[in-house]
Scaffold this motif. Structure first.
Motif, mmCIF file in Angstrom:
data_model
loop_
_atom_site.group_PDB
_atom_site.id
_atom_site.type_symbol
_atom_site.label_atom_id
_atom_site.label_comp_id
_atom_site.label_asym_id
_atom_site.label_seq_id
_atom_site.Cartn_x
_atom_site.Cartn_y
_atom_site.Cartn_z
ATOM 1 N N PRO A 148 33.188 30.740 55.338
ATOM 2 C CA PRO A 148 33.615 31.182 56.676
ATOM 3 C C PRO A 148 33.536 30.074 57.718
ATOM 4 O O PRO A 148 34.465 29.941 58.529
ATOM 5 N N VAL A 149 32.491 29.265 57.682
ATOM 6 C CA VAL A 149 32.367 28.221 58.706
ATOM 7 C C VAL A 149 33.557 27.258 58.608
ATOM 8 O O VAL A 149 34.161 26.884 59.623
ATOM 9 N N PHE A 166 30.363 35.945 63.095
ATOM 10 C CA PHE A 166 30.809 34.868 63.969
ATOM 11 C C PHE A 166 31.594 35.450 65.134
ATOM 12 O O PHE A 166 32.342 36.421 64.963
ATOM 13 N N LEU A 176 25.198 36.720 55.412
ATOM 14 C CA LEU A 176 24.641 37.698 56.345
ATOM 15 C C LEU A 176 25.071 37.413 57.778
ATOM 16 O O LEU A 176 24.616 38.057 58.708
ATOM 17 N N LEU A 177 25.953 36.434 57.935
ATOM 18 C CA LEU A 177 26.282 35.996 59.286
ATOM 19 C C LEU A 177 27.493 36.723 59.862
ATOM 20 O O LEU A 177 28.311 37.271 59.140
ATOM 21 N N THR A 207 35.247 27.814 71.171
ATOM 22 C CA THR A 207 33.820 27.811 70.896
ATOM 23 C C THR A 207 33.523 28.905 69.893
ATOM 24 O O THR A 207 34.341 29.811 69.697
ATOM 25 N N LEU A 208 32.386 28.786 69.255
ATOM 26 C CA LEU A 208 32.022 29.851 68.332
ATOM 27 C C LEU A 208 30.516 30.039 68.351
ATOM 28 O O LEU A 208 29.762 29.162 68.798
ATOM 29 N N ARG A 209 30.100 31.196 67.898
ATOM 30 C CA ARG A 209 28.685 31.503 67.861
ATOM 31 C C ARG A 209 28.433 32.152 66.512
ATOM 32 O O ARG A 209 29.217 33.000 66.068
ATOM 33 N N ALA A 210 27.369 31.715 65.853
ATOM 34 C CA ALA A 210 27.004 32.306 64.572
ATOM 35 C C ALA A 210 25.665 32.986 64.741
ATOM 36 O O ALA A 210 24.761 32.425 65.361
ATOM 37 N N HIS A 211 25.565 34.197 64.256
ATOM 38 C CA HIS A 211 24.253 34.848 64.301
ATOM 39 C C HIS A 211 24.175 35.861 63.181
ATOM 40 O O HIS A 211 25.197 36.316 62.677
ATOM 41 N N PRO A 212 22.969 36.210 62.736
ATOM 42 C CA PRO A 212 22.867 37.179 61.644
ATOM 43 C C PRO A 212 23.350 38.557 62.101
ATOM 44 O O PRO A 212 23.116 38.935 63.249
#
Lengths: 79, 879
Positions: free
Chosen positions: B192-193, B228, B225-226, B204-209
């Motif tokens: 995915p990244v 985006f 488990l992420l 911009t992007l943000r990744a979090h569980p």
């Protein structure tokens, strides 16, 4: 080997593929407060990104790619 | 060929077939939701799979069809015959492209042009198209839809990122989209990244569980488990195209760049900010940019940078920099936020604020909520400290210090009561070492924090939020598609099955060798016991081979429905072309037959059906005149009869005028006038099978060239079957094809003729009789005999094959006669003797034997000898 561990500092270099994920997971289990240096990383697979985030460690050097760096925003060492 | 493409081609054909069949069903009953879902799913799947290959025109065309179907599905468009025509035509084109792909692995050169024209037509029907990005005039109020509601997570992106995205955005609109990859996506090779990094227009992007990570030791490093969250300056189409393989995992919203202006931080309203607001509104009214800039800069230096007010000011600044006074409304919002600490709803949205921005009250409750949250966090940390094992001496000190902290915290939320509660809980811990009461107490503080936490989040962001409900088109169909995929079907190349089939066939032949060996053991070596043992072994192997044969055969069996599938379409098209009303009734499509048999049947069937439509069923006017219902009916039925599959095409049309057929036959010289009067109706009807026979004086596009029925008969005969025609003038016609269920293993009976052994296919044999010479009658030069009151012509096989006759003339006694059926005639074949029956694989004549008339092939005997199989039809034709 794109992964290089010196004491509690983990350097990820070049292309970090998913094949490294399990080895990194193993290695991180034995490190108390890991510190990551990602300055030399060209690409980091999502699985590795996730491990860095989940390890609760801090990132002291971000990758040069902005999008990749944005993933580690919450892990940047505050000091 | 690329393995993936090789897999795609048959799949695409199946999907096209499904879609085509469904479309015809829909034309009959456009309300059937099941059928429309089926068609939609087929087209949707085809579009998805085609995306894997370099076949853009194909994907575009299927996409256009899919869009149209989607509108039909939700009832926006009624499905007319014209639309069906166009959709079918498009699917046909896709079918031809698939053929081209199979042959050359690339689309025809004119594909692009063909596609453009059809897409234009299909799109022309679309009731509405979603607004294309960029069409929306800057600043114009956009009708809010659920799809375009700004996602809640915008406020969670760091302000710096939002600011830079705002400044970088080229237009007024941006895409805010989230991506929740499936947990097992790594196993499919997804990263995915990497997908996001290379996405179009990434800001911009943000990744979090998605949820809090499990403890690190138990974390599965190979489960994703992420989640985006991404801001992109690109069109929705570009993002959807880029993420097309994970279309279900993304949620794309179009937002106004100004919606990014969400001041965050702790509200710190004071007299300064109220003064600022007053002043700023004046500047705004006067359009005094310089003065406004100055005021903003001035207040920024005065208040804490982490406060909500400072954040609102920074947004003011950014907005002025980027758009100047273009969007006054938004600037006013931000100024209001500086004044009150609450951001009024975004002007582009109609969402109403439920709470009036009555500042002081609101601020108080926000402060309390925030405060309780921090208290709770600190308290939890204290518990953690207490729980950490250490030396007993240290424990005491820790307990005292945490008690002090907890009591101080308690006082800030509930005065003395809570502090007393802390004392009680700590006392219990000291006495019994039980930390539970302390934990319960802290949790109760936490509960208080949790109930206000929602408000705490909502207040600074303002009440501009609408529920993030996104209706995804495909989601309702997905579960069905999945259950369909579970169907345990193996797609195997036919050549592999054929290879197994050949091996089984050889095994059957080898098995025959055992019985030969048994008789040899007895006759040559004189060992009856050995012979018996071999025979016992033979029965075992025989049983297994038969099982094996049945098994392989069943794999090759296909329902005739597969051949019938194309007929609804064919009948519909031809009927429309001819201006006839025809209903097609298909029965017995589950009847199974060998794949090869069915393939050999498909062309003759098309001719038969075409004939029925063209010559059989009359036009509505003619039918009305004849007192029949306007709509003609064509039946296609299949059933199994012994070892044959019988297929009948029947119409209720005008039938065949047998008198005219006879006249035509006489005219063509294939029948004498006398014979024409003698032959039965059935025989007359079968005259139409003669080559070149046509009742039509003019050749139409469909039939009338005089090849149709001849083609039918020769194809059927070649496949070892037979075809008959029955007709009643004015009532209808029926053509029946009878084919063996399978063609792989042939049962034959061996006969002796002039010291040689030949094989004759068992299905032709009616019976075997022994005739005394006296029973044979001569009519002129032809020999005949009477069998149960029927005169049967006799043929001496030796004569037919040109073998010397002398030896036989001298023989006395009985003649061995094999009565065989050829078409509808019976013939007695005089042979020297009958031998055993066996199952053999008839191999076509190859090499030097190729083209030898009178024989259909060869088979291997148990003793290694080669048996010639007689083709009686052809042998008699040579006579």
């Amino acid at each position: 080997m794109p992964m290089n561990v010196v004491e509690n500092v983990i350097h990820l270099n070049g292309l970090c593929a998913i094949e490294e994920a399990e080895a990194l997971h193993q290695a991180l289990c034995g490190i108390e407060r890991p510190v990551f240096d990602l300055t030399e990383a060209a690409h980091i697979h999502t699985a590795i990104v996730q491990l860095v985030m989940a390890s609760g460690g801090t990132v002291r050097g971000l990758p040069s790619d902005l999008a990749l760096a944005a993933c580690f925003r919450d892990c940047i060492a505050s000091s | 060929m690329n393995a993936l493409l090789a897999q795609f081609i048959p799949e695409a054909r199946d999907l096209l077939e499904q879609a085509g069949t469904g479309m015809l069903a829909l034309e009959q009953d456009s309300t059937s939701q099941t059928v429309i879902n089926d068609v939609f799913r087929a087209v949707h799947t085809l579009k998805g799979s085609s995306g894997l290959f370099d076949v853009a025109p194909l994907t575009h065309l299927v996409h256009a069809a899919e869009d149209l179907l989607a509108d039909v599905r939700i009832g926006e468009i009624a499905l007319t015959s014209d639309i069906v025509d166009r959709l079918l035509d498009s699917l046909d084109l896709v079918g031809r492209w698939i053929d081209a792909l199979e042959a050359r692995e690339t689309l025809p050169t004119d594909a692009e042009a063909d596609m453009t024209e059809r897409v234009a037509v299909l799109r022309g029907w679309l009731a509405h198209r979603p607004a294309i990005v960029g069409d929306v005039a800057a600043g114009a109020a956009v009708t809010p839809s659920l799809e375009s509601a700004a996602p809640e997570w915008l406020a969670e992106l760091p302000e710096s990122d939002r600011l830079s995205a705002f400044m970088a955005a080229s237009g007024a609109r941006l895409l805010a989209w989230s991506f929740s990859p499936e947990e097992n996506c790594f196993f499919r090779g997804d990263d995915p990244v990497a997908m996001l990094r290379h996405g179009p227009g990434l800001l911009t992007l943000r990744a979090h569980p998605r949820e809090a990570f499990p403890s690190f030791e138990t974390l599965d490093p190979l489960a994703c488990l992420l989640r985006f969250e991404v801001l992109s300056d690109a069109s929705r189409e570009a993002i959807e195209e880029h993420m097309r393989y994970v279309a279900d995992a993304i949620d794309v919203r179009e937002i106004d760049a100004r919606e990014l202006a969400i001041p965050t931080g702790k509200p710190a309203a004071g007299p300064v900010s109220r003064d600022f607001a007053c002043l700023a509104r004046q500047h705004l009214a006067a359009r005094d940019r310089v003065a406004l800039d100055r005021s903003v800069a001035a207040l920024l230096t005065m208040i804490a940078p982490e406060s909500l007010q400072a954040s609102a000011l920074r947004w003011c600044k950014a907005q002025l920099e980027r758009d100047g006074f273009e969007s006054l409304a938004n600037l006013e919002r931000l100024i209001a936020a500086v004044e009150t600490g609450i951001l009024p709803p975004y002007a582009g949205k109609t969402a109403e604020s439920k709470r009036e921005p009555t500042a002081p009250m609101q601020e108080d409750s926000d402060e309390t909520a925030n405060h309780r949250k921090y208290v709770y966090r600190i308290a939890v940390e204290q518990i953690k400290v207490l729980e950490t094992p250490t030396r007993p001496a240290v424990v005491q000190g820790r307990l005292e210090s945490t008690t002090v902290i907890l009591k101080k915290l308690a006082r800030t939320i509930d005065g003395g009561n809570a502090a007393n509660a802390v004392d009680e809980a700590v006392a219990m811990f000291r006495a019994s070492g039980d930390m539970q009461p302390l934990r319960v107490l802290i949790e109760s503080w936490g509960a208080g924090a949790a109930t206000v936490r929602k408000d705490d989040l909502a207040a600074p962001i303002g009440a501009a939020k609408t529920a993030p409900l996104v209706i995804q088109e495909a989601s309702s169909t997905e579960p069905l598609a999945e259950s369909r995929a579970v169907q345990r079907v193996l797609r195997v190349d036919q050549s592999k099955i054929d290879a197994i089939m050949n091996l089984v066939a050889e095994l059957i032949v080898a098995k025959n060798g055992l019985s030969y060996l048994a008789s040899r053991a007895e006759k040559v070596h004189g060992s009856r016991a050995a012979s018996r043992e071999i025979k016992e072994q033979f029965t075992v192997i025989d049983r297994i081979t038969q099982g094996l044969q049945v098994g392989v055969m069943s794999v090759r069996m296909m329902p005739v429905g597969q051949v019938f599938q194309r007929f609804p379409r064919l009948v519909r098209d031809i009927a429309r072309k001819l201006g006839k009303k025809i209903e097609l009734v298909i029965e017995g499509e589950d009847t199974e037959a060998d794949k090869n048999v069915l393939e050999s049947l498909s062309d003759p069937l098309i001719h038969m059906v075409r004939n029925s439509l063209d010559h059989g069923v009359e036009t509505p006017d003619e039918r009305r005149a004849a007192g029949k219902p306007e709509q003609g009916v064509v039946h296609i039925t299949a059933h199994q009869e012994n070892d044959n599959v019988v297929i009948e095409v029947r119409d209720d049309g005008k039938g065949i005028d047998l008198g005219a057929v006879k006249a035509k036959a006489v005219q063509r010289g294939s029948l004498t006038t006398e014979k024409a009067e003698q032959i039965s109706d059935e025989e007359a009807a079968n005259l139409v099978f003669a080559p070149g026979f046509s009742m039509k004086s003019e050749v139409s596009e469909l039939s009338g060239r005089g090849v149709g029925m001849d083609v039918v008969r020769s194809a059927v005969i070649k496949a070892g079957g037979e075809v008959t025609l029955r007709t009643k003038f004015g009532v209808g016609t029926s053509v029946t094809v009878r084919l063996p269920l399978t063609m792989a293993v042939t049962r034959i009976v061996t006969i002796e003729c002039h010291g040689r052994i030949f094989g004759i296919p068992m299905d032709l044999v009616v019976e075997t009789v022994r005739l005394h010479r006296a029973q044979i009658h001569r009519i002129k030069s032809a020999e005949t005999f009477v069998l149960r009151e029927a005169i049967i012509p006799l043929l001496r096989l030796a004569d037919a094959m040109g073998l010397s006759q002398t030896e036989h003339e001298s023989r006395d006694g009985d003649e061995a006669v094999m009565v065989v059926r050829l078409g509808r005639d019976r013939i007695g074949l005089v042979v020297d003797g009958f031998r055993e029956r066996m199952e053999v694989i008839v191999k076509p004549l190859e090499g030097v034997l190729e083209g030898m008339p009178g024989f259909s092939g060869t088979a291997l005997l148990g003793d290694g000898g080669v048996l010639l199989i007689i083709d009686l039809q052809e042998m008699l034709r040579c006579q």
